[in-house]
Write an enzyme that holds these catalytic residues in place. Structure first.
Site, mmCIF file in Angstrom:
data_model
loop_
_atom_site.group_PDB
_atom_site.id
_atom_site.type_symbol
_atom_site.label_atom_id
_atom_site.label_comp_id
_atom_site.label_asym_id
_atom_site.label_seq_id
_atom_site.Cartn_x
_atom_site.Cartn_y
_atom_site.Cartn_z
ATOM 1 N N THR A 56 -4.630 4.960 6.158
ATOM 2 C CA THR A 56 -5.137 3.610 6.446
ATOM 3 C C THR A 56 -5.700 3.544 7.859
ATOM 4 O OG1 THR A 56 -3.313 2.822 5.105
ATOM 5 C CG2 THR A 56 -4.511 1.166 6.395
ATOM 6 N N HIS A 106 -2.197 1.615 12.685
ATOM 7 C CA HIS A 106 -1.530 1.434 11.387
ATOM 8 C C HIS A 106 -0.081 1.907 11.458
ATOM 9 C CE1 HIS A 106 -0.757 1.363 7.111
ATOM 10 N NE2 HIS A 106 -0.488 2.656 7.114
ATOM 11 N N ASP A 120 -6.858 3.733 -1.076
ATOM 12 C CA ASP A 120 -5.579 4.268 -1.536
ATOM 13 C C ASP A 120 -4.697 3.095 -1.967
ATOM 14 O OD1 ASP A 120 -3.300 5.795 -1.958
ATOM 15 O OD2 ASP A 120 -2.756 5.837 0.159
ATOM 16 N N LYS A 122 1.739 5.057 -5.371
ATOM 17 C CA LYS A 122 0.393 5.443 -4.949
ATOM 18 C C LYS A 122 -0.397 6.156 -6.048
ATOM 19 C CE LYS A 122 1.007 4.948 -0.284
ATOM 20 N NZ LYS A 122 0.082 4.335 0.654
ATOM 21 N N TYR A 124 10.568 5.323 -1.626
ATOM 22 C CA TYR A 124 10.007 6.332 -0.719
ATOM 23 C C TYR A 124 11.023 7.186 0.048
ATOM 24 C CZ TYR A 124 10.529 4.150 3.917
ATOM 25 O OH TYR A 124 11.021 3.647 5.086
ATOM 26 N N ARG A 165 10.805 -0.823 10.959
ATOM 27 C CA ARG A 165 11.839 -0.172 11.749
ATOM 28 C C ARG A 165 12.079 -0.918 13.046
ATOM 29 N NH1 ARG A 165 9.244 4.256 9.380
ATOM 30 N NH2 ARG A 165 7.875 4.383 11.161
HETATM 31 CA CA CA Z 1 -2.726 6.047 2.413
#
Ligand code: CA
Length: 419
Positions: free
Chosen positions: A352, A136, A236, A256, A247, A145
């Site tokens: 995740t 993940h 989530d 979230k 973020y 990135r």
């Molecule tokens: Ca999460």
């Protein structure tokens, strides 16, 4: 690893049931007559522990089974909770047990799962979410990135995490509104406000803290299992467009905290023990406080399903808890290494869980590669992310030597944004 000691129950359990005699999880239920009682599960039924203790089988004050959640029961400690679990197994295996012989007791104690409502199993004080799946983290790093340098320099040295929001963690079966918020479209200089357009899931598990610590104390990887009561499935929910804009530099916030979903049954660490497997080879070597020995990963098959309103369920992905780079023991050791105290009922989510294959990615972000490869559903429609009125269900189970220990369901429905 040694073979699992075989058990025979007189209770009829289907071969594909999550709730075999080897599981015996803990939860809390209600129905027309019961406001909230602690319970366990066997096959398609629940076992009302408050009613069962009317026969004094556990030698406990039965009021502990009449609480709104399992926190007080968990606080009795593993010596007691394991004794209760083992006693339930014994009662279900002994042909002459009081539960089998006493019909009146049986009728009070055993109820079909499909006629009761499962409640939040614990009161969550604090909730932490990690970011511990290497596939993940690599996928996300590649997308956002640098494909050649996907993991940030800290990632292989510590289990990255953040503190989440406990108030909006709901038990399976709930629904919630699509969140609204601030996003910045790529073609705009300024942010806009409105319903999230990129509502995503995160396939996760979580562990429940079973024993608290004092401020200043640290849990080690060697004794972490004493502090972990058990595990459940966790979704989530994440609003990717809100997340992308908000973020930097402190991490997830409104993307979230609007909703998370847990499965209602806590599968004990003891029930999961036979399914332990070797973890990742961790290179570069970790600092001593994060090192551990033995098989500390767990082979848990995970599945995500999407069901459109009035439509059929579609399998969206499969994954496995064994793909976690960091173990729960390492996460807990890291969480407390600075003296941060933990409390009974705290939830710590895995992050995740993606596997190496494209069908094993634990979010739509990865499965559709930021929406560039939509998923085709059985009804011919496509999904880049989750649509209004879709129901997402996570399922999970361990299986070995034809013995199955599962988690049941972690399901929730996304409603349209509130006006
Ligand atoms: Ca999460």
């Amino acid at each position: 690893m040694a073979d699992i000691k075989k058990l025979n129950t007189w209770f009829q359990v289907a071969d594909n049931s999550d709730f075999s005699i080897y599981n015996i999880p803990f939860g809390v239920y209600s129905d027309g007559n019961v406001k909230h009682h602690a319970c366990s599960a066997i096959g398609d039924s629940i076992i009302d522990l408050f009613e069962l203790e009317s026969a004094d089988v556990f030698d406990l004050n039965r009021s502990v089974f009449e609480k709104e959640n399992l926190n007080d029961f968990i606080a009795l400690g593993k010596t007691v909770t394991n004794k209760v679990r083992n006693k339930i197994i014994e009662l279900l295996c002994d042909e002459n047990s009081i539960l089998k012989k006493d019909t009146a007791l049986y009728n009070e104690v055993i109820k079909k799962q499909n006629v009761v409502k499962m409640l939040m199993p614990v009161k969550v004080g604090d909730y932490t979410d990690f970011y511990s799946s290497i596939d993940h983290a690599t996928n996300v790093g590649t997308m956002f990135r640098d494909p050649n340098n996907a993991l940030l320099p800290n990632w292989k040295h510590l289990p990255v995490g953040y503190h989440g929001r406990a108030s909006s963690i709901c038990v399976s079966g709930h629904s919630f509104h699509r969140p609204k918020g601030q996003t910045k479209p790529a073609d705009s200089e300024t942010p806009v406000f409105g319903p999230s357009k990129l509502l995503d899931i995160e396939l996760e598990t979580a562990f429940v803290i079973g024993k608290g610590t004092q401020m200043g104390d640290s849990v080690t990887t060697a004794n972490a299992d004493d502090y972990i009561f058990g595990m459940l499935l966790f979704n989530d929910w994440s609003a990717r467009d809100i997340q992308t804009w908000e973020y930097v530099p402190l991490g997830p916030f409104l993307a979230k905290n609007f909703a998370s979903t847990v499965s209602p049954w806590i599968v004990t660490l003891e029930a999961l023990e036979p399914f332990r497997v070797k973890g990742y080879e961790q290179n570069p070597p970790l600092l001593p406080y994060l090192q551990y020995s033995g098989n500390k990963n767990i082979d848990i098959n995970l599945e995500v399903y999407l069901k459109p309103q009035n439509g059929e369920e579609n399998l969206v992905c499969t994954s496995n808890y064994k793909y976690m780079y960091y173990t729960m023991e390492q996460q807990l050791a890291h969480h407390t290494v600075n003296g941060c105290n933990i409390n009974i009922g705290d939830l710590m989510a895995s992050g995740t869980i993606s596997g190496p294959k494209e069908t094993e990615y634990g979010s739509f972000l990865e499965l559709t590669w930021r929406g560039t490869k939509p998923i085709k559903l059985k009804d011919g429609s496509e999904r880049k992310f989750v649509n209004d009125n879709d129901t997402i269900t996570i399922r999970g189970y361990c299986k070995k030597e034809n013995i199955r220990v599962g988690f049941g369901e972690c399901a929730a429905t996304l409603l349209p944004a509130k006006n």
